[in-house]
Design an enzyme around this catalytic site. Structure first.
Site, short mmCIF file in Angstrom:
data_model
loop_
_atom_site.label_atom_id
_atom_site.label_comp_id
_atom_site.label_asym_id
_atom_site.label_seq_id
_atom_site.Cartn_x
_atom_site.Cartn_y
_atom_site.Cartn_z
N GLU A 145 -105.41 80.73 -56.83
CA GLU A 145 -104.70 81.93 -57.28
C GLU A 145 -105.40 83.19 -56.82
O GLU A 145 -105.04 84.30 -57.20
CB GLU A 145 -104.57 81.92 -58.80
CG GLU A 145 -103.43 81.06 -59.30
CD GLU A 145 -103.57 79.60 -58.96
OE1 GLU A 145 -104.60 79.01 -59.31
OE2 GLU A 145 -102.67 79.05 -58.31
N ASP A 171 -95.92 76.75 -56.77
CA ASP A 171 -97.29 76.44 -57.18
C ASP A 171 -97.46 74.96 -57.42
O ASP A 171 -98.08 74.56 -58.39
CB ASP A 171 -97.68 77.24 -58.44
CG ASP A 171 -99.12 76.97 -58.84
OD1 ASP A 171 -99.96 76.79 -57.95
OD2 ASP A 171 -99.41 76.90 -60.04
N ASN A 216 -102.15 74.61 -53.98
CA ASN A 216 -101.03 75.43 -53.54
C ASN A 216 -101.47 76.41 -52.46
O ASN A 216 -102.60 76.85 -52.43
CB ASN A 216 -100.47 76.21 -54.72
CG ASN A 216 -101.50 77.13 -55.34
OD1 ASN A 216 -102.45 76.66 -55.95
ND2 ASN A 216 -101.34 78.43 -55.16
#
Lengths: 335, 633, 601, 185, 203
Positions: free
Chosen positions: C202, C328, C286
């Site tokens: 992230e 994701d 991801n």
């Protein structure tokens, strides 16, 4: 009447003076724009003829001599009937003309807006107050993002996909094609072809806030070969700094608020809220057509963007005086 | 029914009749009288004066803009202020000047022209004026406090939405819309009912003056169109204040919904402004050609047709938004088609002029100026109706030129003509012809110098609503010319103002019918007495003052010591009822104050609706509650 | 010693008998390769129990019949009230417990009553690292090998500690928290190498897996998840099954220029190892950012499964679960290695219950997908085209910028996130603790600013059909469907563990630790602990020869951040939208950090 | 009549004027100014903490500044850690708990310097003006700015009712969050 | 202008009447036209947004039917007293009109209460998404009509109960009845749109 004529006479030279290649509806540079201009001229001819005729009749009517009579209600039934027939005929003629013009217009519209060969597709995202340009390709490594300056090959159908990241903008390069709005949450398309290499200017045509006036776009039409070279160069990451000044400049860039908004590919700078600066020095203008890209203008822009373009989202960054020149060195090296 | 309200006019001597009626219908003097009056003439006059003041303010805003634009890269006005200026200009001209002034003329003239003593629902009429005044004052005070709306008179979302217009600027704008809509809708209702039910006996539908027809159709257009923008502006303010999502594309809303609602109102709006002007032109051309307007039926049908068609054009403001092509093409056709009824009107007027014996008094000059400019603007409108051409010239100065030709040429010129024409009726004084002709000449030249070059600017690529433009654009010289023209145009209005002031300083000297006009309003005194007519006329023709040269027939049997209007049947205007008409009262003003408090309060807290609902209800009950044994309404 | 051996022998005998019985009933139950799942010794030395990631123990003292009497034997506070995703390890007579940040490692002496601390080791990670931990300051467990305990720290270090003394043997810094690089995964040790990967998907971190020398911590090889083949360690041995994975430098060319540099593909989940093939299997995270419109292309080699040579790191095959990942959907979930009879053919497979909501059965030799069947309600995909291996997307649910796409199932944490399932060779079933969630998603353009999140999505999640948010499912791998399912109020964020006693253990976020009949799904025993459970249960034989069950309680993680981080439930997008589905968690549990050890009285 | 109204509204409105100012150049008082912040309410030896900068009204009370702050909050990824105020890896900003103080100056200081448990320092990465604006927006998340300066909803996914309509949560300084079981449900 | 003298005598004309002969009747009709237009734009906006969004009603469950159905029944029921009130008003039967007005007041009050429950049964907040916004908007617009009608009815009732029962007040009763018809006529499309459209509509 006379005043009007005087006005026209007064402004025609001005009109001619205004006809440089800045951005003009009546100086088309591609088949679509030519269609548009021709349609405009044909409408203009028909409609001006009508106007002149109406004024002629009016003038004659006002000036003609007529019998004196006192009673306003003393009308001649025969004349009334004749006027009635004439008015009806003219109404019919009006209907025929507007229907005819509508058909002509629809014919042009059908040609201009029917989806054709997609050709080169670009996505254009309107921002307050600049244009983000994403070149698309089936091969993702050939895609890239730039800003405010559109390079396009001549003779290739161009498809622009328009959207907005904030408010409604309208993409308009008059010499190439009519305008199309870029609307948040929607995607509009516009297609056109350019025939002549050259530089064409356009501008946001939907009021989009304080700096609507400074939201220009520059289209550089090039031969397919030049375009291909340019495109290959654009996909490369930014030139790495060579000289000490440039290296210091990169450091200045990365250690100042610049890095939070702008991207320079190949460096850690990855901001997307301001224009991508990877190949900044290959562009001709700054601040979405506000200033020419010269070292002086760049310095002015960086030190006081709010002075040139009040309200622009580029903030006033308090650079140390010694940092400005290295930064300029570096930015100018981003060919 | 026993007759309990005393004296009837039957058999009263003219002088006594006049005195008693004036007493019954008169407005008390002083501030109290001014605040409580429900006389349509006083309210109408106020309306007209207020609207012209707003015209002046809007014009000053325009002059400021022209100053900034006269040179490229000028720095006289900041973009923030410029945005507020052009928003105030558009908003003022459309919402605070053009529509109200046309309605003001209706408020003043329609009762006189149909031969009744007051407008229907006169208290509503008073209320509508106060609301209009407070709305207009509110937005200009907001502007003075740097809370002026800055998103254009069209206030497109998302720019005007909560995310991109922080603060209260747009809230004031959206509430101002509500203010003006409330007042316009009220007047529309009054005008329709007055025309339908209060016409003088004998004034059947085919004898209604053309101006009244135009106002009637306009009122219906107001009734159907204004709710659209009211819906839109309410949604906007709900989005902004309550976090609703009508225009949030992320949460299922849509930015174009605003445009549809706005233009569904916005295009009829143009005709709401234009139709009364055609009525004025019809009257002026008729009177100054000294013959009946040619093709009464054609003209009436055209007015009605324009009223209808005006609801089918809104999409041509949205041709660049990427709507489906075939749909857009249909709107091209419908937009172009409105040229037919408008053309018919033009042809009828030209025919009238052709056959008549024109007198080139100032009103007539403006009417002729109207034809020249309006036809020009109308024809450029046909260009704008074409989708492809529209995509080039939309949102450029070409469009600015076009709609100023249509709105100034098509509405302001007739309005000025009408002002010269009816001024003796309003004030009892004639305006100076000499100044009037100068006014016309300067206005016409100034207007064309201002707006004709704008066509060229638009074709040269200059977009609207820019606070500046680059030096190398080549637009500088034309802009300078435009600014010069604007100055000339502005000067012409100052001349007009001088003319009005000078006239008002003279003693009233105008005869009742200075132009030898045929309409009933000229049967009343100049200025009219509080009760308009001593006796209600009995109409037997379309041009009563021309056909009944010997004097009008009248009716008797109405009360002289209570306010009474004669109600007639819809089609033939057969006498039917003697309805009472309300007396002066303060409650409309208090209601308007309460309404204003509510509207402004909601900008700051949604609970204002709750706080002010109770006082509003109380005020309304007080308004309608009968004060005497004999009921008022 | 002798008692323990005796019990152990009994267990083995029982197990053999049981296996014999079951195999006579149903000939072809799947089973892990014996080399990857060695026989039981009563210890639990790595979080996944074995290289095959089965989380199955042959211990059977606690079984269907006796579990009802299970009692708390002793407890231990980790001293940290944050999400406890770790697994207690038992080696010999010592239990090793790793707390979340600040990641104190405790060695508990099982021979003493109440298991007092033998030693503790404090790695003292940089406090700032908490700011770049995407989903609570968790750690997924230490690993034991050859007298050393290995674990990763939040500030991207890997530590080796002497298992006997607690002395630090080495400590290497492998990432920079200023770029958002953290480490949360449990290392895997194969012979002389420790395998560790980086977290921070992230934050635009470019993912990698490294093999470190067990003795020195020196990097032996490092395989990136994006970028040129040379850095991804793709060479001549690379033989992916599907055409879409073939080509030169796909880790560059399936990205917009330079996009791979912040492209994610972090390695923070579970590693498996097949000693026979000498291959390491793991999934990549991801791609960055979440907003797919900012990264046109397939975005190799993110959100897929790698098979690599354990010695050289050379990639053998790759299968991309979610090309151009839209939601994701990391592929980091556990890969359970099994040998099974696939429609009459013996296949070596790995099984992954994926975030996509599909259980993937993949031939671990070739990378061919044998089946992908849904275990979660699906609206955004319809399945996998087995001929091309491509995920079949539903166009209406693809993200568009500045528009909320509604009712996407499964959600960003996937049908099942990191919390691993367990496989029981006794029943042949895979026990999957998972979510039942759907979400609304809006993609927004986001900037890469090093050290700050690089996400570009506004999300809010909510319960899926049925209104419950978690499910515990027994999955029949061959049939590709659920055998039974237990609905849970909250999403399941704890691991599962299966034993030969016919039991499966798991914990819930409202604090129930449950033992379930592995055959029928009947809840046989449950115990309410002090906080929600998101840890990994383990079982072991105590020095007293008795079987114990251990689990860490302490709610947190992405799902539990609303409690562990005191988030505000009024914001539907808090914790990347998870809070919207967890608004009532604060009423159901409080923070905690306690080790529970259960045994029979 | 109109004049009276104007005078009245003027009198009322004067105080509101600043709310709508759109000053695009930073206040010189802000540039380079590091706010003096006292986080503890205990000051040994008596005396009082340094007075606040006085800029709170200028930023918190101005709709334009708050709105700019809201924009920057997303642009500079504040929402990555704090979501739309509900928190994520970073603490929530909508509630009343302020580990490092919830006054405007304290929030500015937190953004400027960073805080040891994970809050990055944005010194040099944002301009001082931007930091003040972001801090003003952060204050609005707890509905601690004048309601007519608070922003409305954004054209995005709807995370919660607009800031001006949230329950007002005056800041309580302190690092310890209340037991989570007592948090609003 | 000299006047030839009155040509007709109007003194025998009545001072009030019923229906379209009265200006107030036209006033109410025009208000109804205007309000119908506003409601039509609101409903049009609903349909516009519904057609635009593929997942209408934007993942919210459709409103519960109970209170909406009750409202519809009540509206139809109110036709009876309204029609009777109109009839007796034209006959100028003061006693019956008073009773019927009280009945109408009661029904209007019940309608307001039911409307309160209807808002609760919409299953979506006004600020959740565009669907929530537009259903609340339409329902609030219609509620203003109910409330306006109720206030009007209360007002007329108060007049009748306080002795203001001169002839033209009966005409006001008639106008009130017309407004009851309008509230029902406006309700039916709103009811269909709010309660049934999301159940039937599939893009």
């Amino acid at each position: 009447m006379r005043a009007l004529r005087a006005a026209i006479i007064a402004v025609v030279p001005l009109l001619l003076a205004g006809c440089d290649r800045h951005q003009s509806v009546i100086l088309p540079a591609g088949p679509e724009a030519v269609t548009l201009a021709n349609l405009f001229w044909s409408f203009l001819a028909v409609l001006m003829l009508i106007w002149v005729l109406v004024l002629l009749v009016l003038a004659v009517g006002l000036m003609r001599s007529r019998p004196i009579g006192d009673d306003p209600l003393a009308l001649q039934p025969v004349a009334e009937q004749r006027y009635g027939r004439i008015v009806s005929a003219l109404a019919l003629a009006t209907g025929v003309i507007v229907v005819g013009l509508s058909l002509v217009s629809y014919d042009a519209q059908a040609r201009l807006f029917s989806p054709g060969d997609a050709g080169l597709t670009l996505k254009i995202v309107g921002h307050q107050w600049w244009w983000e340009i994403q070149y698309e390709d089936a091969d993702p490594s050939r895609t890239f993002t730039t800003a405010n300056e559109l390079h396009l090959p001549v003779g290739v159908p161009i498809t622009l996909k328009l959207t907005s990241s904030d408010v409604i903008h309208s993409f308009w390069v008059p010499s190439l094609m009519g305008k199309m709005d870029a609307i948040t949450g929607r995607e509009n398309q516009v297609q056109f072809t350019i025939e002549e290499p050259g530089t064409y200017r356009g501008q946001c045509a939907e009021f989009c806030g304080a700096q609507h006036a400074h939201m220009a776009i520059v289209v550089r039409a090039e031969t397919p070969e030049d375009f291909s070279d340019w495109r290959t160069a654009q996909t490369a990451p930014a030139a790495s700094p060579d000289t000490d000044g440039e290296k210091a400049g990169l450091e200045v860039f990365l250690s100042n608020p610049c890095v939070s908004c702008h991207a320079i590919r190949g460096t850690p700078a990855g901001g997307r809220t301001g224009p991508d600066l990877t190949h900044l020095a290959s562009r001709s203008m700054l601040g979405a057509g506000t200033l020419p890209l010269t070292r002086g203008a760049l310095a002015a822009w960086i030190t006081d963007p709010q002075g040139t373009k009040p309200g622009v989202h580029m903030p006033l960054v308090m650079l140390r005086p010694a940092d400005l020149h290295p930064l300029l060195d570096y930015l100018e090296s981003l060919e | 029914m026993p007759d309990i309200e005393g004296q009837l006019d039957t058999g009263l001597a003219p002088d006594e009749l006049r005195a008693r009626l004036a007493l019954t219908w008169g407005t008390a003097g002083g501030i109290w009288g001014a605040l409580t009056t429900v006389d349509h003439k006083i309210v109408g006059r106020r309306y007209i004066v207020t609207a012209f003041i707003f015209l002046g303010l809007g014009g000053l805003a325009a002059m400021a803009m022209r100053l900034q634009l006269s040179r490229p890269e000028a720095n006289l006005i900041s973009p923030d202020l410029y945005d507020q200026l052009f928003t105030m200009h558009g908003t003022t001209m459309m919402f605070l000047f053009a529509v109200p002034v046309m309605e003001a003329f209706a408020v003043y003239l329609v009762p006189l022209m149909v031969g009744t003593r007051n407008i229907a629902f006169p208290r509503l009429n008073a209320f509508s004026y106060w609301v209009y005044l407070f709305g207009g004052v509110m937005i200009w005070v907001a502007f003075a406090l740097n809370i002026g709306a800055d998103t254009g008179w069209f206030a497109y979302v998302p720019l005007s939405g909560p995310e991109f217009s922080p603060g209260k600027r747009v809230d004031f704008w959206a509430q101002m819309i509500t203010f003006t809509e409330v007042s316009a809708l009220a007047i529309a209702v009054e005008v329709i009912v007055t025309v339908f039910k209060q016409r003088a006996p004998g004034m059947s539908l085919d004898r209604i003056p053309l101006f009244v027809w135009a106002q009637l159709v306009t009122s219906f257009a107001v009734l159907l169109a204004m709710p659209a923008v009211m819906t839109g502006s309410t949604m906007l303010i709900l989005d902004r204040l309550l976090g609703m999502h009508f225009f949030n594309p992320a949460e299922g809303g849509d930015a174009l919904l605003w445009q549809h609602l706005f233009w569904f109102f916005g295009h009829p709006e143009v005709y709401i402004i234009f139709l009364p002007a055609t009525g004025m032109v019809s009257e002026i051309i008729m009177v100054f050609s000294r013959r009946p307007a040619f093709g009464y039926l054609y003209l009436v049908l055209s007015i009605i047709a324009v009223g209808f068609l005006s609801f089918g054009l809104w999409v041509h403001h949205m041709f660049a938004t990427g709507l489906p092509q075939l749909g857009s093409a249909l709107f091209t056709a419908s937009s172009a088609l409105i040229a037919v009824p408008n053309g018919i009107q033009i042809f009828c007027w030209v025919a009238t002029l052709w056959d008549g014996r024109p007198r080139f008094a100032t009103p007539m000059l403006f009417a002729i100026g109207f034809i020249v400019t309006f036809v020009f603007g109308g024809l450029s409108g046909v260009m704008l109706a074409s989708v492809p051409i529209n995509t080039q010239v939309h949102d450029t100065y070409f469009v600015v030129a076009h709609f100023h030709y249509v709105l100034i040429g098509g509405s302001v010129f007739p309005l000025l003509g009408a002002t010269y024409y009816w001024f003796p009726k309003f004030s009892g004084r004639l305006l100076s012809e000499r100044l009037g002709q100068w006014h016309f000449a300067l206005a016409f030249i100034g207007f064309n110098l201002t707006f004709f070059p704008m066509h060229l600017l638009g074709l040269g690529g200059m977009p609207r609503r820019v606070y500046t433009y680059p030096a190398n654009s080549g637009w500088g010289d034309i802009n300078l010319l435009v600014s010069g023209g604007a100055l000339l145009f502005f000067v012409s209005f100052m001349l007009f103002g001088w003319n009005v002031i000078a006239a008002l300083r003279r003693e009233p000297d105008a005869p009742d019918n200075p132009w030898d006009a045929p309409g009933l309003e000229w049967a009343a005194a100049s200025p009219p007495r509080p009760h308009n007519f001593d006796r209600i006329p009995l109409v037997a023709s379309r041009h009563p003052l021309w056909s009944d040269r010997g004097g009008l027939l009248t009716v008797s049997g109405l009360s002289v010591d209570t306010r009474e209007v004669l109600v007639t049947s819809l089609a033939e205007a057969r006498p039917d009822l003697r309805e009472t008409s309300p007396r002066s009262t303060i409650w409309p003003l208090i209601s308007a104050i309460a309404t204003t408090a509510l509207f402004i309060g909601t900008i700051f807290t949604q609970w204002a609706v709750v706080w002010f609902a109770v006082p509003m209800t109380a005020v309304l009950i007080a308004w309608f509650w009968p004060k005497q044994a004999v009921d008022d309404t | 010693m002798s008692a323990r051996k005796f019990v152990y022998a009994v267990c083995v005998l029982l197990c053999v008998l049981l296996c014999a019985v079951t195999s006579s009933v149903a000939q072809q139950l799947p089973a892990p390769p014996p080399s990857a799942a060695p026989s039981e010794n009563g210890e639990w030395t790595m979080p996944a129990k074995n290289y095959a990631n089965t989380r199955f123990s042959d211990l059977a003292e606690i079984n269907v019949d006796t579990v009802g009497a299970l009692k708390v034997a002793w407890t231990f506070s980790t001293g940290v009230n944050r999400g406890q995703e770790s697994s207690p390890l038992v080696v010999g007579t010592t239990m090793y417990v790793l707390a979340p940040y600040p990641q104190t490692l405790y060695a508990l002496d099982l021979t003493q009553p109440g298991a007092p601390t033998r030693w503790q080791y404090e790695p003292k990670p940089d406090a700032s690292a908490q700011g770049v931990a995407c989903c609570d300051v968790v750690n997924r467990g230490p690993t034991f090998s050859a007298g050393k305990i290995f674990f990763t720290t939040l500030d991207a270090q890997t530590v080796a500690v002497d298992a006997e003394t607690g002395a630090e043997l080495w400590k290497v810094k492998l990432g920079d928290i200023a770029k958002g690089e953290t480490m949360t995964m449990a290392p895997l040790v194969v012979r002389d190498k420790v395998y560790v990967g980086i977290s921070g998907g992230e934050y635009g971190v470019r993912g990698w897996l490294q093999a470190l020398d067990v003795d020195s911590g020196k990097t032996i090889w490092k395989a990136y998840s994006t970028g040129p083949d040379a850095e991804v360690l793709i060479g001549d041995d690379f033989k992916p099954y599907y055409a879409t994975e073939k080509g030169k430098d796909l880790g560059v060319s399936t990205w917009p220029p330079n996009g791979w540099e912040q492209g994610g593909g972090t390695v923070w989940g579970w590693l498996s190892y097949d000693p026979d093939l000498n291959l390491i299997y793991y999934g990549t995270g991801n791609p960055g950012p979440w907003n797919p419109n900012q990264r046109p292309g397939d975005n190799k080699w993110t959100a897929g499964i790698f098979a690599r040579d354990a010695d050289t790191g050379a990639a053998r095959w790759f299968y991309q679960i979610a090309p151009h990942d839209l939601h994701d959907w990391d592929a980091i979930n556990e890969l359970v290695l099994l040998d099974l009879d696939w429609h009459g053919e013996q296949r070596k497979v790995l099984v992954q219950p994926g975030r996509t909501g599909l259980v993937y059965v993949i031939d671990r030799v070739t990378g061919e997908v044998l089946s992908a069947e849904p275990f979660h309600v699906l609206t955004a995909i319809t399945g996998v085209d087995l001929s091309t291996g491509q995920l079949q997307l539903v166009p209406e649910k693809m993200p568009v910028e500045n528009r909320v796409i509604r009712d996407i199932c499964p959600t960003a944490p996937g049908a099942k996130d990191w919390n691993p399932s367990a496989f029981s060779p006794v029943t042949g079933l895979l026990y999957i603790p998972h979510n039942n969630l759907c979400m609304d998603w809006e993609s927004v353009t986001t900037s890469y600013i090093a050290g700050t999140p690089f996400v570009g999505a506004e999300v809010r999640m909510f319960a899926g059909p049925g209104g419950h948010r978690g499910e515990f499912s027994a999955w029949d791998i061959i049939a590709g469907k659920e055998r039974w399912t237990i609905n849970e109020r909250f999403p399941l964020w704890s691991a599962a563990m299966a034993t030969a006693g016919g039991l499966v253990f798991y914990g819930t976020m409202d604090g129930w630790f449950k033992a379930v009949n592995a055959e029928s799904g009947a809840v046989l025993w449950q115990f309410k602990v002090d906080s929600g459970i998101i840890g990994q249960p383990t079982t072991f034989l105590g020095p007293d020869g008795k079987q114990y069950i251990a689990v860490l309680a302490g709610v947190g993680g992405w799902a539990g951040a609303i409690v562990s981080n005191d988030l505000d439930p009024r914001d539907a997008t808090a914790a990347k939208g998870f809070v919207n589905a967890m608004q009532d968690l604060k009423g159901a549990t409080t923070k905690g950090g306690t080790l529970y050890v259960f045994g029979l009285p | 009549m109109k004049r009276i109204a104007i005078v009245m509204v003027l009198a009322l409105g004067i105080s509101a004027c600043e709310r709508e100012d759109r000053e695009t150049r930073p206040d010189p008082a802000v540039s380079g100014m590091e706010p003096k912040v006292t986080l503890s309410s205990i000051i040994p030896g008596g005396g009082s903490p340094p007075p606040p900068s006085g800029l709170a009204g200028q930023y918190e009370g101005n709709a334009y500044h708050v709105s700019q702050g809201k924009k920057y909050y997303t642009w500079f990824n504040c929402n990555g850690c704090h979501a739309n105020g509900g928190g994520d890896s970073g603490p929530p900003l909508m509630d009343d708990t302020w580990i490092y103080g919830g006054d405007l100056e304290e929030i500015v200081s937190t953004i400027y310097e960073g805080r040891p448990n994970g809050m990055p320092s944005f010194r040099g990465k944002l301009t001082d003006e931007q930091i003040w604006q972001i801090a003003a927006f952060v204050r609005s998340l707890g509905n601690n700015v004048p309601s007519d300066a608070a922003s409305g909803r954004n054209d995005d996914l709807n995370p919660h009712p607009p800031e001006g309509q949230l329950e007002s949560q005056p800041p309580i300084d302190g690092g310890t969050a209340p037991p989570s079981g007592q948090m609003p449900q | 202008m000299s006047e030839p003298g009155p040509a007709a005598d109007m003194s025998a004309l009545p001072k009030y009447a019923f229906g379209s002969r009265m200006t107030t009747w036209w006033g109410s009709i025009l208000l109804i036209v205007m309000e119908s237009a506003a409601l039509a734009y609101a409903c049009g906006s609903y349909l516009y947004l519904a057609l635009l969004n593929p997942d209408w009603p934007l993942s919210a469950p459709p409103p519960d039917l109970l209170w909406g159905n009750l409202m519809t029944v009540l509206m139809f029921a109110s036709l009876v007293p309204a029609t009777m009130a109109k009839k007796y008003a034209q006959r100028e039967d003061k006693r019956k009109v008073q009773i019927l007005l009280v009945v109408l007041c009661t029904m209007g009050t019940i309608a307001c209460v039911i409307r309160g429950f209807e808002f609760g049964a919409l299953n979506v907040r006004w600020d959740t998404n565009a669907y929530g916004s537009v259903v609340w908007f339409i329902l609030v617009v219609h509620t203003t009509h109910i409330v306006a009608d109720l206030i009007d009815t209360f007002f007329v009732t108060a007049l009748f109960l306080t002795g203001h029962t001169s002839g033209k007040r009966f005409s006001a009763v008639e106008d009130d009845a017309v407004f009851v018809y309008f509230v029902l006529a406006a309700w039916l499309p709103v009811y269909g749109l709010i309660y049934w459209f999301p159940r039937v509509w599939s893009p």
